[in-house]
Design an enzyme around this catalytic site. Structure first.
Site, PDB file in Angstrom:
ATOM      1  N   ARG A  60      60.868 -34.169  19.752  1.00 47.57           N
ATOM      2  CA  ARG A  60      60.707 -32.720  20.005  1.00 47.57           C
ATOM      3  C   ARG A  60      61.908 -31.963  19.432  1.00 47.57           C
ATOM      4  NH1 ARG A  60      62.180 -30.904  24.659  1.00 47.57           N
ATOM      5  NH2 ARG A  60      61.240 -32.542  25.894  1.00 47.57           N
ATOM      6  N   ASP A 184      56.693 -10.462   9.468  1.00 49.12           N
ATOM      7  CA  ASP A 184      55.589 -11.411   9.321  1.00 49.12           C
ATOM      8  C   ASP A 184      55.175 -11.365   7.852  1.00 49.12           C
ATOM      9  OD1 ASP A 184      53.126 -12.661   9.139  1.00 49.12           O
ATOM     10  OD2 ASP A 184      52.461 -12.019  11.117  1.00 49.12           O
ATOM     11  N   LYS A 209      48.363 -20.469   6.543  1.00 48.73           N
ATOM     12  CA  LYS A 209      47.692 -19.714   5.491  1.00 48.73           C
ATOM     13  C   LYS A 209      48.166 -20.181   4.108  1.00 48.73           C
ATOM     14  CE  LYS A 209      45.793 -17.849   9.022  1.00 48.73           C
ATOM     15  NZ  LYS A 209      46.645 -17.379  10.023  1.00 48.73           N
TER      16      LYS A 209
HETATM   17  C1  LIG Z   1      49.360 -11.998   9.674  1.00 49.52           C
HETATM   18  C2  LIG Z   1      49.233 -13.129  10.662  1.00 49.52           C
HETATM   19  N1  LIG Z   1      50.275 -13.424  11.460  1.00 49.52           N
HETATM   20  C3  LIG Z   1      50.214 -14.435  12.359  1.00 49.52           C
HETATM   21  C4  LIG Z   1      49.078 -15.183  12.524  1.00 49.52           C
HETATM   22  C5  LIG Z   1      49.026 -16.288  13.563  1.00 49.52           C
HETATM   23  O1  LIG Z   1      49.158 -17.527  12.965  1.00 49.52           O
HETATM   24  P1  LIG Z   1      48.485 -18.891  13.514  1.00 49.52           P
HETATM   25  O2  LIG Z   1      47.013 -18.703  13.482  1.00 49.52           O
HETATM   26  O3  LIG Z   1      49.009 -19.917  12.580  1.00 49.52           O
HETATM   27  O4  LIG Z   1      48.988 -19.076  14.918  1.00 49.52           O
HETATM   28  C6  LIG Z   1      47.965 -14.913  11.716  1.00 49.52           C
HETATM   29  C7  LIG Z   1      46.721 -15.692  11.866  1.00 49.52           C
HETATM   30  O5  LIG Z   1      45.704 -15.337  11.338  1.00 49.52           O
HETATM   31  C8  LIG Z   1      48.054 -13.850  10.759  1.00 49.52           C
HETATM   32  O6  LIG Z   1      47.022 -13.536   9.965  1.00 49.52           O
END
Ligand SMILES: Cc1ncc(COP(=O)(O)O)c(C=O)c1O
Length: 393
Positions: A60, A184, A209
């Site tokens: 972990r 993000d 993604k």
């Molecule tokens: C812009 C964005 N941020 C964060 C996330 C969350 O990521 P995860 O699905 O890997 O938890 C997503 C998921 O679609 C996203 O599109």
């Protein structure tokens, strides 16, 4: 703490993107010379004597496959430290856990629905206040700053309306007042945009993604430059335990190697499809930051290297039934949540990725019931257009 000093001898920090994506984090395995970092599928490590170990105690806290990935993530985002999490929302969760009751966060009124759900349904009840604001103008953001503001959360381009926020201007504003900025960077990926270079403190990715790139892994990450911030976030990673498994880390290490060629193809196809949609007689509006008349075009051009393969659009017949008919009629574009994989996806934000946002909020912020979102893959653009042509009619 991951030590990336050996990579300086390779000059990887200053290498061009395509080279970095292939060589970041790739040190031959010390015990065998394996060119690919092995999947260290272990939960613990044998110690010579109490407290005497090889830098790994319990998986972990540390794992060699994860360590290689965290180094790679740091390098491709031009940061010093990377931390991998079991999902994008787990990475976001760690950032918000830096805060305490009474602290305030300024974030966009157009962002991924799961981030909105985490803020409103999980963290608001612990006394953290979130301001969901229009992030187009820095002046608008500054109106919400007070002595309790601890974090500005930026998503740019936004999911799903492709709004653009000026990372450099917001970071400069925040720095003056000791406010952290976390970006993000999921939609852009490090191929298009490096927020740390523009003054942000933390970059967050849904690694699920573009970084993973093959729709076979759920993972998140944070990248930063400040050692104290890294210690605080590492403490949260290990204390709360949302770590990815070694197999997933291996898959992402592999995915990153082709990020450059994949993103180039996503951008080329994105441009072709955005323009084709815009000229389609049945399409009312296309959301894509590469259009010169997009309100964020000048900023996107300044802070991004290209415009990506994420596109949203609305039909002239704006009934939900018509949108659902199109969503159900494509064959190459698969109807699914997620984005950033090599294959094209089509999505209905109102009922899928953004269903957790109350309808009135959604509509107020411009996310209509009939909006369709595309994650344009890297198939042949002619085939993708043919698929959309048949579906739209
Ligand atoms: C812009 C964005 N941020 C964060 C996330 C969350 O990521 P995860 O699905 O890997 O938890 C997503 C998921 O679609 C996203 O599109």
């Amino acid at each position: 703490m991951p030590d990336i000093s050996h990579l300086c001898t390779l000059n990887i920090i200053i290498m061009k993107l395509a080279t970095k994506f292939i060589h970041a984090g790739a040190t031959p395995d010390p015990s065998t010379g394996a060119i690919m970092t092995p999947i260290y599928q272990t939960s613990t490590y044998v110690q010579e004597a109490p407290g005497k170990n090889k830098g790994f105690e319990y998986a972990r806290s540390q794992n060699p496959t994860r360590k290689a990935l965290e180094e790679a993530l740091a390098i491709i985002e031009n940061g010093k430290f990377g931390l991998a999490f079991s999902s994008g929302v787990a990475a976001t969760d760690a950032v918000i856990k830096l805060l305490g009751p009474g602290d305030e966060v300024i974030c966009g009124n157009d962002m991924y629905g799961g981030t909105y759900r985490l803020f409103t349904k999980v963290f608001e009840k612990f006394g953290i206040k979130f301001h969901y604001v229009d992030m187009h103008s820095v002046d608008n953001i500054s109106k919400y700053i007070n002595s309790n503001t601890k974090l500005i959360w930026l998503e740019t381009p936004t999911n799903p309306l492709m709004n653009i926020c000026d990372i450099e201007a917001v970071s400069a504003l925040a720095k003056k007042q000791n406010i952290l900025v976390c970006v993000d960077n999921t939609f852009a990926s490090p191929y298009l945009q490096n927020p740390l270079d523009l003054g942000a403190d933390i970059v967050m990715h849904s690694v699920t993604k573009y970084l993973g790139g093959h729709s076979d892994v759920i993972q998140g990450c944070l990248v930063m430059n400040d050692a104290d911030l890294r210690e605080k976030l590492y403490f949260l990673q290990k204390s709360c335990g949302a770590v990815p498994g070694p197999m997933d880390c291996f898959l992402v290490l592999r995915g990153i190697k082709t990020l450059g060629v994949r993103m180039k193809a996503h951008c080329e196809n994105g441009k072709i499809i955005a323009n084709w949609l815009r000229n389609h007689p049945k399409v009312a509006k296309v959301y894509w930051p590469g259009f010169e008349d997009h309100p964020g075009y000048a900023i996107a051009k300044k802070q991004m290297r290209d415009f990506g393969g994420m596109i949203s659009f609305e039909l002239k017949n704006d009934s939900v039934e018509e949108a659902k008919r199109v969503l159900s009629s494509t064959h190459l574009f698969s109807l699914a949540e997620s984005l950033g994989g090599v294959e094209s996806l089509i999505n209905h934000p109102a009922s899928m990725t953004h269903a957790s946002i109350p309808r009135e909020e959604r509509i107020k912020n411009g996310l209509s019931d009939s909006l369709i979102r595309l994650s344009v893959g890297i198939e042949d653009a002619d085939d993708l257009i043919e698929d959309l042509k048949k579906a739209i009619g």
